[in-house]
Write a protein that holds these residues in place. Structure first.
Motif, mmCIF file in Angstrom:
data_model
loop_
_atom_site.group_PDB
_atom_site.id
_atom_site.type_symbol
_atom_site.label_atom_id
_atom_site.label_comp_id
_atom_site.label_asym_id
_atom_site.label_seq_id
_atom_site.Cartn_x
_atom_site.Cartn_y
_atom_site.Cartn_z
ATOM 1 N N TYR A 102 40.104 51.199 36.816
ATOM 2 C CA TYR A 102 38.692 51.475 36.875
ATOM 3 C C TYR A 102 38.114 51.477 35.867
ATOM 4 C CZ TYR A 102 41.177 52.979 32.693
ATOM 5 O OH TYR A 102 42.008 53.636 31.533
ATOM 6 N N ASN A 103 38.738 50.040 35.043
ATOM 7 C CA ASN A 103 37.547 49.324 34.524
ATOM 8 C C ASN A 103 36.772 48.623 35.487
ATOM 9 O OD1 ASN A 103 36.736 47.882 32.095
ATOM 10 N ND2 ASN A 103 39.114 47.712 31.099
ATOM 11 N N GLN A 104 35.672 48.315 36.288
ATOM 12 C CA GLN A 104 35.107 48.078 36.544
ATOM 13 C C GLN A 104 34.263 46.893 35.776
ATOM 14 O OE1 GLN A 104 34.727 48.464 39.622
ATOM 15 N NE2 GLN A 104 34.188 46.123 39.864
ATOM 16 N N PRO A 105 33.637 47.550 34.712
ATOM 17 C CA PRO A 105 32.944 45.992 34.026
ATOM 18 C C PRO A 105 34.232 44.788 33.641
ATOM 19 C CG PRO A 105 32.771 48.152 33.532
ATOM 20 C CD PRO A 105 33.635 48.432 33.920
ATOM 21 N N ALA A 106 35.565 44.773 33.760
ATOM 22 C CA ALA A 106 36.253 44.267 33.351
ATOM 23 C C ALA A 106 36.433 43.120 34.344
ATOM 24 C CB ALA A 106 37.879 44.401 32.334
ATOM 25 N N ILE A 107 36.509 44.176 35.519
ATOM 26 C CA ILE A 107 36.894 43.428 37.453
ATOM 27 C C ILE A 107 35.563 42.270 36.999
ATOM 28 C CG2 ILE A 107 36.775 43.737 39.162
ATOM 29 C CD1 ILE A 107 38.218 46.504 38.445
ATOM 30 N N ASN A 108 34.876 43.117 36.635
ATOM 31 C CA ASN A 108 33.124 42.506 37.386
ATOM 32 C C ASN A 108 33.066 41.061 36.697
ATOM 33 O OD1 ASN A 108 32.685 43.897 39.144
ATOM 34 N ND2 ASN A 108 31.341 45.385 37.654
ATOM 35 N N PHE A 109 34.046 40.651 35.327
ATOM 36 C CA PHE A 109 33.861 40.113 34.237
ATOM 37 C C PHE A 109 34.626 38.785 34.915
ATOM 38 C CE2 PHE A 109 36.264 38.070 30.646
ATOM 39 C CZ PHE A 109 35.346 37.553 29.904
ATOM 40 N N TYR A 110 35.720 39.032 35.450
ATOM 41 C CA TYR A 110 36.694 37.850 35.789
ATOM 42 C C TYR A 110 36.636 37.888 37.142
ATOM 43 C CZ TYR A 110 40.209 39.099 31.432
ATOM 44 O OH TYR A 110 40.412 39.316 30.811
ATOM 45 N N GLN A 111 35.816 37.878 37.913
ATOM 46 C CA GLN A 111 34.854 37.676 38.894
ATOM 47 C C GLN A 111 34.382 36.869 38.628
ATOM 48 O OE1 GLN A 111 34.240 41.305 41.329
ATOM 49 N NE2 GLN A 111 36.384 40.441 42.850
ATOM 50 N N LYS A 112 33.238 36.954 37.556
ATOM 51 C CA LYS A 112 32.188 36.277 37.157
ATOM 52 C C LYS A 112 32.432 35.071 36.641
ATOM 53 C CE LYS A 112 28.435 35.567 33.593
ATOM 54 N NZ LYS A 112 27.173 36.627 32.756
ATOM 55 N N MET A 113 33.737 34.514 35.954
ATOM 56 C CA MET A 113 34.015 33.636 34.927
ATOM 57 C C MET A 113 36.073 32.468 36.314
ATOM 58 S SD MET A 113 33.922 33.912 31.985
ATOM 59 C CE MET A 113 35.299 33.248 31.351
ATOM 60 N N GLN A 114 35.278 33.373 37.372
ATOM 61 C CA GLN A 114 36.123 32.335 38.644
ATOM 62 C C GLN A 114 37.461 32.407 38.318
ATOM 63 O OE1 GLN A 114 33.581 30.536 40.755
ATOM 64 N NE2 GLN A 114 32.137 31.595 39.299
ATOM 65 N N PHE A 115 37.836 34.203 38.516
ATOM 66 C CA PHE A 115 39.533 34.909 38.922
ATOM 67 C C PHE A 115 39.396 34.866 40.410
ATOM 68 C CE2 PHE A 115 39.564 33.342 34.173
ATOM 69 C CZ PHE A 115 41.000 33.929 33.785
ATOM 70 N N LYS A 116 40.434 35.008 40.472
ATOM 71 C CA LYS A 116 40.789 35.145 42.253
ATOM 72 C C LYS A 116 41.295 36.805 41.053
ATOM 73 C CE LYS A 116 40.038 31.211 44.275
ATOM 74 N NZ LYS A 116 38.944 30.617 43.919
ATOM 75 N N LEU A 117 40.924 37.405 43.006
ATOM 76 C CA LEU A 117 41.520 38.552 42.597
ATOM 77 C C LEU A 117 42.092 38.681 43.587
ATOM 78 C CD1 LEU A 117 39.823 43.137 42.198
ATOM 79 C CD2 LEU A 117 41.838 42.442 43.932
ATOM 80 N N ILE A 118 43.564 38.906 43.730
ATOM 81 C CA ILE A 118 45.048 38.418 44.488
ATOM 82 C C ILE A 118 45.194 39.861 45.349
ATOM 83 C CG2 ILE A 118 47.161 37.124 44.991
ATOM 84 C CD1 ILE A 118 44.973 35.175 44.249
ATOM 85 N N ARG A 119 46.250 40.532 44.320
ATOM 86 C CA ARG A 119 46.434 41.947 45.482
ATOM 87 C C ARG A 119 46.182 42.755 44.084
ATOM 88 N NH1 ARG A 119 52.207 40.147 44.233
ATOM 89 N NH2 ARG A 119 51.960 38.792 46.659
ATOM 90 N N LYS A 120 46.069 43.772 44.689
ATOM 91 C CA LYS A 120 46.045 45.271 44.163
ATOM 92 C C LYS A 120 48.114 46.225 43.500
ATOM 93 C CE LYS A 120 44.276 49.907 43.996
ATOM 94 N NZ LYS A 120 43.844 50.950 45.423
ATOM 95 N N LEU A 121 48.009 46.454 42.760
ATOM 96 C CA LEU A 121 49.400 47.057 42.209
ATOM 97 C C LEU A 121 49.648 48.660 42.253
ATOM 98 C CD1 LEU A 121 50.157 43.800 39.928
ATOM 99 C CD2 LEU A 121 50.699 44.046 42.159
ATOM 100 N N HIS A 122 50.232 49.016 42.908
ATOM 101 C CA HIS A 122 50.150 50.607 42.862
ATOM 102 C C HIS A 122 51.029 51.448 41.648
ATOM 103 C CE1 HIS A 122 47.511 50.950 46.259
ATOM 104 N NE2 HIS A 122 48.673 50.208 46.958
ATOM 105 N N LYS A 123 50.397 52.218 40.982
ATOM 106 C CA LYS A 123 51.498 52.525 39.955
ATOM 107 C C LYS A 123 51.824 51.668 39.511
ATOM 108 C CE LYS A 123 52.318 56.493 42.257
ATOM 109 N NZ LYS A 123 53.358 57.772 42.897
ATOM 110 N N PHE A 124 51.320 50.200 38.518
ATOM 111 C CA PHE A 124 51.535 49.500 37.370
ATOM 112 C C PHE A 124 51.520 49.686 35.959
ATOM 113 C CE2 PHE A 124 50.808 46.009 35.422
ATOM 114 C CZ PHE A 124 51.912 45.196 35.450
#
Length: 258
Positions: free
Chosen positions: A149-171
Motif C-alpha cells: 500500500y506504500n505507493q510513494p515508496a514504490i514510486n521512489f524506488y522506481q525513480k532510483m532505478q530499482f526494478k520491481l521483480i515480483r509481488k509477495l502475497h501476505k508477506f
C-alpha cells in the motif's frame, strides 16, 4: 523493509546535511524515529546491532545546523550483507551472480523525519548503499521489500532505478493483518536477472544458431541422397575413420562408404 510515505510537505528550513555511520550516541533517537515512522516494533537488540555495527552496515543523515554545532539525526538507512546463495532472490540472479562467493546487500530500514523530507535525503542515503555495494567486487545486487500500500515508496524506488521483480502475497503480518509486499532489486557489478535483455539476446542467438545448424544438416542429407553411393577413392597415407566401414587396399588407398 517498510518505508513511511514521503508526503509533499513544504519546508522553509534548508538543512545542512552530512552523511556518516550511525553511532552509539544515536541509539535513543534512532529508536524513537523508528517508532514514529514504522507500523511494526523493532526489538532493542536490533538497534544495539545497528549502532555497534554488529552485522549491520548503516548510514545516518545528520543536520549539522547553521553553525555546524549541532548533530541531529534526521534520516537513516540500515543494511545487511548476505551471501547470494542464502538469499530469497538467488533464482533472480544469473548462474555467475549466484556463485558461492557472491554477496547481496539487503536494505532493512530507510526513513527520514517528516519535516526534513523533499530535500533529497532519502535518495542520497540509497545512493550511499548502492555505492557501497558497487565497491564490493563480489556483490551483485541491492534488494528490499516494500509493503504494497506504500505507493510513494514504490514510486521512489522506481525513480532510483530499482526494478520491481515480483509481488509477495501476505508477506507482512502487522497487528493481526496480512499485507502483500513488492520485491525491488538494483543490480551492480554485472549482476543481472536471468531474464535480462542480454540473456534474452543470448538465448535468441543460441536458438537461431541451432536452427541454422539443423537446416544445414537437412540440406547436406538431401544433397547426399542425390550423389552416387560410392564416392571416388582417394589416396592417403593416414587411416581415416568413417561412420560405417572402411576398405583398405594393399597400397593404403582408402575408399569410404558414406
Amino acid at each position: 523493509m517498510l518505508e513511511q510515505p514521503m508526503l509533499d510537505v513544504q519546508a522553509t528550513y534548508v538543512p545542512s546535511v552530512i552523511y556518516r555511520p550511525i553511532l552509539p550516541s544515536d541509539l535513543d533517537v534512532l529508536e524513537q524515529i523508528h517508532a514514529k515512522l514504522f507500523p511494526i516494533r523493532y526489538e532493542r537488540e536490533f538497534f544495539l546491532n545497528v549502532v555497534n555495527g554488529h552485522g549491520i552496515v548503516s548510514w545516518a543523515a545528520v543536520d549539522i545546523g547553521l553553525n555546524s554545532q549541532s548533530d541531529e539525526l534526521i534520516g537513516f538507512v540500515t543494511t545487511r550483507v548476505i551471501a547470494a546463495h542464502d538469499s530469497e532472490i538467488e533464482d533472480l540472479l544469473t548462474s555467475d551472480a549466484s556463485r558461492k562467493d557472491a554477496t547481496l546487500v539487503y536494505i532493512l530500514t530507510l526513513g527520514v523525519v517528516e519535516r526534513y523530507r523533499n530535500h533529497g535525503i532519502a535518495g542520497s542515503l540509497v545512493r550511499e548503499v548502492t555505492k557501497y555495494a558497487s565497491s564490493m567486487t563480489n556483490c551483485r545486487a541491492v534488494y528490499l521489500h516494500v509493503i504494497a500500500y506504500n505507493q510513494p515508496a514504490i514510486n521512489f524506488y522506481q525513480k532510483m532505478q530499482f526494478k520491481l521483480i515480483r509481488k509477495l502475497h501476505k508477506f507482512y503480518y502487522i497487528k493481526g493483518r496480512h499485507y502483500d509486499a513488492y520485491l525491488f532489486v538494483y543490480y551492480v557489478n554485472g549482476g543481472r536477472s536471468p531474464c535480462s535483455p542480454l540473456d534474452v539476446l543470448s538465448t535468441a542467438a543460441t536458438y537461431i544458431k541451432g536452427l541454422l545448424k539443423l537446416l544445414a544438416t537437412k540440406l547436406w542429407k538431401k544433397a547426399e541422397k542425390k550423389s552416387p553411393r560410392w564416392s571416388k577413392c582417394k589416396e592417403s597415407s593416414t587411416l581415416l575413420l568413417t561412420q560405417n566401414k572402411r576398405i583398405i587396399g594393399s597400397d593404403n588407398t582408402i575408399c569410404q562408404c558414406v
